[in-house]
Motif scaffolding. Structure first.
Motif, PDB file in Angstrom:
ATOM      1  N   TRP A 131       0.848  -1.254  -0.022  1.00  0.00           N
ATOM      2  CA  TRP A 131       0.029   0.238   0.509  1.00  0.00           C
ATOM      3  C   TRP A 131       0.945   1.397  -0.366  1.00  0.00           C
ATOM      4  O   TRP A 131       1.628   1.232   0.618  1.00  0.00           O
ATOM      5  N   LYS A 132       0.810   2.182  -0.804  1.00  0.00           N
ATOM      6  CA  LYS A 132       0.947   4.071  -0.990  1.00  0.00           C
ATOM      7  C   LYS A 132       0.801   4.398   0.663  1.00  0.00           C
ATOM      8  O   LYS A 132       1.594   5.406   0.999  1.00  0.00           O
ATOM      9  N   SER A 133      -0.440   4.192   1.515  1.00  0.00           N
ATOM     10  CA  SER A 133      -0.293   5.066   3.325  1.00  0.00           C
ATOM     11  C   SER A 133      -0.428   3.213   4.108  1.00  0.00           C
ATOM     12  O   SER A 133      -1.169   2.736   3.104  1.00  0.00           O
ATOM     13  N   ARG A 134       0.128   3.567   4.458  1.00  0.00           N
ATOM     14  CA  ARG A 134       0.046   2.202   5.444  1.00  0.00           C
ATOM     15  C   ARG A 134      -0.060   2.898   6.831  1.00  0.00           C
ATOM     16  O   ARG A 134       1.230   3.735   7.831  1.00  0.00           O
ATOM     17  N   TRP A 135      -1.337   3.137   7.590  1.00  0.00           N
ATOM     18  CA  TRP A 135      -1.591   3.469   8.895  1.00  0.00           C
ATOM     19  C   TRP A 135      -2.609   2.955   9.801  1.00  0.00           C
ATOM     20  O   TRP A 135      -3.362   2.238   8.430  1.00  0.00           O
ATOM     21  N   PHE A 136      -2.648   2.906  10.532  1.00  0.00           N
ATOM     22  CA  PHE A 136      -4.293   2.621  11.667  1.00  0.00           C
ATOM     23  C   PHE A 136      -4.664   3.732  12.360  1.00  0.00           C
ATOM     24  O   PHE A 136      -3.719   4.002  12.535  1.00  0.00           O
ATOM     25  N   SER A 137      -6.573   3.843  12.239  1.00  0.00           N
ATOM     26  CA  SER A 137      -6.762   4.841  12.831  1.00  0.00           C
ATOM     27  C   SER A 137      -8.066   4.844  13.828  1.00  0.00           C
ATOM     28  O   SER A 137      -8.906   4.137  13.053  1.00  0.00           O
ATOM     29  N   ASP A 138      -8.553   5.638  14.557  1.00  0.00           N
ATOM     30  CA  ASP A 138      -9.730   5.683  14.899  1.00  0.00           C
ATOM     31  C   ASP A 138     -10.515   6.570  13.924  1.00  0.00           C
ATOM     32  O   ASP A 138     -10.538   6.779  12.984  1.00  0.00           O
ATOM     33  N   ASP A 139     -11.828   6.283  13.857  1.00  0.00           N
ATOM     34  CA  ASP A 139     -12.990   6.593  13.394  1.00  0.00           C
ATOM     35  C   ASP A 139     -12.710   8.654  13.314  1.00  0.00           C
ATOM     36  O   ASP A 139     -13.177   8.944  12.615  1.00  0.00           O
ATOM     37  N   LYS A 140     -12.988   8.583  15.064  1.00  0.00           N
ATOM     38  CA  LYS A 140     -12.598  10.114  14.537  1.00  0.00           C
ATOM     39  C   LYS A 140     -11.632  10.867  14.314  1.00  0.00           C
ATOM     40  O   LYS A 140     -11.400  12.396  13.773  1.00  0.00           O
ATOM     41  N   ARG A 141     -10.675  10.225  13.749  1.00  0.00           N
ATOM     42  CA  ARG A 141      -8.986  10.715  13.696  1.00  0.00           C
ATOM     43  C   ARG A 141      -8.829  10.242  11.647  1.00  0.00           C
ATOM     44  O   ARG A 141      -8.382  10.683  10.733  1.00  0.00           O
ATOM     45  N   PHE A 142      -9.643   9.192  10.994  1.00  0.00           N
ATOM     46  CA  PHE A 142      -9.208   8.517  10.039  1.00  0.00           C
ATOM     47  C   PHE A 142      -9.618   9.646   9.337  1.00  0.00           C
ATOM     48  O   PHE A 142      -8.731   9.645   8.042  1.00  0.00           O
ATOM     49  N   LYS A 143     -10.546  10.809   8.711  1.00  0.00           N
ATOM     50  CA  LYS A 143     -10.889  11.768   8.454  1.00  0.00           C
ATOM     51  C   LYS A 143      -9.854  12.544   7.975  1.00  0.00           C
ATOM     52  O   LYS A 143      -9.649  11.980   6.863  1.00  0.00           O
ATOM     53  N   ASP A 144      -8.771  12.959   9.339  1.00  0.00           N
ATOM     54  CA  ASP A 144      -8.318  13.749   8.782  1.00  0.00           C
ATOM     55  C   ASP A 144      -6.897  13.512   8.809  1.00  0.00           C
ATOM     56  O   ASP A 144      -5.705  13.506   7.780  1.00  0.00           O
TER      57      ASP A 144
END
Length: 218
Positions: free
Chosen positions: A18-31
């Motif tokens: 993947w070109k972007s590799r990270w995990f996030s909760d629902d609050k931070r995903f959009k940012d």
């Protein structure tokens, strides 16, 4: 698959990272998502003269690691690393604008990776074809020279498709050019793909490039 599906996207997750590799909760995903898009658009436009082909973004708990694949790393680094520092400042501004504030403990790391053979990068080949078409060079000559350079660089096959009002024609059409083999149906084959638009006097002409680099990718 050979006609409708992006070969890179079709292989992503299994044979291509993947070109972007990270995990996030629902609050931070959009940012995080907006940051990735804006950072990637900025870097691809800013480093066009450096021959940038790919931007990888990996998020760690207290840092953002960004890898830049370029054909001319000296243009990115600049004298004494000033180019890297300027890019970091701009990325910090992008993050600050998206989130409203910049986290104090967040660090931005930039890594420059040199592309050893630019003629085997589909994005660089498509970009050069688009720029030459915008300079009003004959499209058949441009494509023929590009195919010749790619095959001489060790590719096993190449396919180039031009779509639009080619040569200023009144009716849009598509033209395909290829040499060697192009196994678009086999996922294990290492096929690079890119599409770049060329803005000509009569309208856009889309440039699509497939490059078959090597044998089976285990």
């Amino acid at each position: 698959m050979g006609q409708k599906v992006n070969p890179v996207g079709f292989r992503t997750g299994r044979f291509v990272n993947w070109k972007s590799r990270w995990f996030s909760d629902d609050k931070r995903f959009k940012d995080y998502l907006i940051e990735d898009v804006k950072i990637r658009v900025f870097l691809m436009e800013r480093l066009k003269t450096a021959g940038i082909s790919r931007v990888d973004i990996e998020r760690l708990p207290k840092s953002i690691a960004i890898s830049l694949s370029v054909s001319r790393p000296g243009v990115v680094i600049g004298r004494g690393g000033t180019g890297i520092e300027d890019l970091k400042k701009k990325i910090v501004e992008i993050i600050k604008n998206v989130r409203g504030e910049y986290p104090k403990d967040l660090r931005v790391d930039l890594q420059v990776i040199e592309i050893k053979n630019p003629e085997l990068s589909a994005h660089l080949v498509a970009g050069r074809i688009a720029s030459e078409l915008e300079r009003r060079l004959p499209h058949r000559r441009v494509v023929a020279k590009s195919i010749e350079r790619v095959m001489q660089s060790g590719a096993l096959g190449v396919k180039i498709v031009l779509s639009g009002r080619i040569g200023g024609a009144e009716i849009a059409r598509s033209e395909k050019y290829y040499e060697g083999s192009m196994p678009t149906q086999t996922l294990r084959k290492n096929v690079d793909y890119a599409q770049v638009p060329a803005l000509l006097k009569r309208g856009y002409v889309g440039v699509k490039v497939w490059i078959y680099k090597s044998e089976d990718k285990e």
